[in-house]
Write an enzyme that holds these catalytic residues in place. Sequence first.
Site, mmCIF file in Angstrom:
data_model
loop_
_atom_site.group_PDB
_atom_site.id
_atom_site.type_symbol
_atom_site.label_atom_id
_atom_site.label_comp_id
_atom_site.label_asym_id
_atom_site.label_seq_id
_atom_site.Cartn_x
_atom_site.Cartn_y
_atom_site.Cartn_z
ATOM 1 N N HIS A 44 3.445 3.674 12.602
ATOM 2 C CA HIS A 44 2.324 4.509 13.068
ATOM 3 C C HIS A 44 2.751 5.481 14.179
ATOM 4 O O HIS A 44 1.913 6.173 14.741
ATOM 5 C CB HIS A 44 1.128 3.656 13.543
ATOM 6 N N GLU A 70 -5.215 0.819 2.564
ATOM 7 C CA GLU A 70 -4.992 -0.310 3.471
ATOM 8 C C GLU A 70 -5.165 0.161 4.902
ATOM 9 O O GLU A 70 -5.693 -0.543 5.754
ATOM 10 C CB GLU A 70 -3.591 -0.899 3.274
ATOM 11 N N GLU A 71 -4.721 1.396 5.162
ATOM 12 C CA GLU A 71 -4.741 1.926 6.527
ATOM 13 C C GLU A 71 -6.124 2.458 6.919
ATOM 14 O O GLU A 71 -6.388 2.688 8.086
ATOM 15 C CB GLU A 71 -3.706 3.051 6.674
ATOM 16 N N HIS A 77 0.829 -1.216 0.000
ATOM 17 C CA HIS A 77 0.000 0.000 0.000
ATOM 18 C C HIS A 77 0.856 1.256 0.000
ATOM 19 O O HIS A 77 1.896 1.301 0.656
ATOM 20 C CB HIS A 77 -0.968 -0.002 1.188
ATOM 21 N N GLU A 118 4.568 -5.846 4.110
ATOM 22 C CA GLU A 118 4.306 -5.266 5.447
ATOM 23 C C GLU A 118 5.536 -5.433 6.343
ATOM 24 O O GLU A 118 6.257 -6.423 6.246
ATOM 25 C CB GLU A 118 3.104 -5.967 6.108
ATOM 26 N N ASP A 141 6.331 1.602 7.132
ATOM 27 C CA ASP A 141 5.001 1.044 6.792
ATOM 28 C C ASP A 141 4.365 1.858 5.679
ATOM 29 O O ASP A 141 3.599 2.748 5.940
ATOM 30 C CB ASP A 141 4.125 1.042 8.047
ATOM 31 N N ASP A 157 -0.623 4.201 0.859
ATOM 32 C CA ASP A 157 -1.184 5.139 1.838
ATOM 33 C C ASP A 157 -0.478 4.986 3.188
ATOM 34 O O ASP A 157 0.131 3.954 3.478
ATOM 35 C CB ASP A 157 -2.706 4.946 2.006
HETATM 36 ZN ZN LIG Z 1 1.137 -1.384 6.377
#
Ligand SMILES: [Zn+2]
Length: 378
Positions: A351, A136-137, A69, A165, A102, A71
């Site tokens: 994150h 995805e997030e 992903h 990932e 990520d 995003d």
């Molecule tokens: Zn991810």
Amino acid sequence: MTTETATLALAKQLIARASVTPDDQGCQELLAERLQKIGFTVEQLDFGQTKNIWARRGSGAPLLCFAGHTDVVPSGPEDKWTSPPFDPTEHDGRLYGRGAADMKSSIAAFVTACERFMAAHPDHAGSIALLITSDEEGDALDGTTKVVDVLKARGETIDYCIVGEPTAVDTLGDTVKNGRRGSLSGNLTVKGKQGHIAYPHLAENPVHKAAPALAELTAAEWDRGNAYFPPTGFQISNINGGTGATNVIPGELNVKFNFRFSTESDSDGLKRRVHEILDKHGLNYDLQWTLSGQPFLTEAGRLTEAAQAAVAEICGVHAELSTSGGTSDGRFIKAIARELIELGPVNATIHQIDENVELSALPKLSAVYERMLAELLV
Ligand SMILES: [Zn+2]
């Protein structure tokens, strides 16, 4: 540009685009351009606000697909970051920026691995694809799941899928995920009759009625797990009842709970057993279920062996197979993929404020992916 710096340069270009889910900010256009140059046919499969690409080179089997992903999650307060979150910064041997771990470094590594692999093996066997989403997030409703629907309708299947990932715990390559547990949530309301606490014979206390049933649910053995999964777990996350007054028997009790379940159980079987326990205790209740994902598993085989061999050669560590952690888009792709693993950088800062990845991990990750291409397609 050298092998050492090509992945870093592309990762920085991606991090500089503030692609907070699902706004892609041109990340996928950049990837499409690079992939078209080395012979990929790029299809744009957008749904709603979400951008997705399915890029494929070749038509033969086996098909190896890299998935991920573009995003990222929001940065949080920018003034808490040591350097601005969307201004990729090298510092102390690390690359800082939202998405560094990520998973923009993995996406960059996919592309540079393909570029070097094509140059060295222009007539490789099989086909290579990239499945990239910008959702995805977020809700993950218009992303990978929709692309998988399109591919399924065409009868396309993937032989080997590598999701980028961030799976490593301490050092690049130490962990490969070969499955994930399923997640099933319940929202239970047990009904009683409200009344004065001094006159319990005129009321019906839902807390007292539910307590033995909850005790049984928390003590139950749902399965024993297997070689790849720990036993299925049941956890209560919220329990609420009562009016706040100390002299009132409540009329209702609400309990929220979740199962993380192995491939030894299935969601219908778990639901049935919960209902049996509640019914056995004579409860009057409402129960709503939410299934977030079925468990999936790739048993040790060609793909896990290729990953472990590549990691041993490039990173000098043994890659443990693991099914721990939350769910990922792998849950959608597994429906059309024979074998699927997740393999990416260290996930310690994902994150978080000051998300980062070791600079040395970028060329290594790209080399691991290239080594796997060579193992599986040459
Ligand atoms: Zn991810």
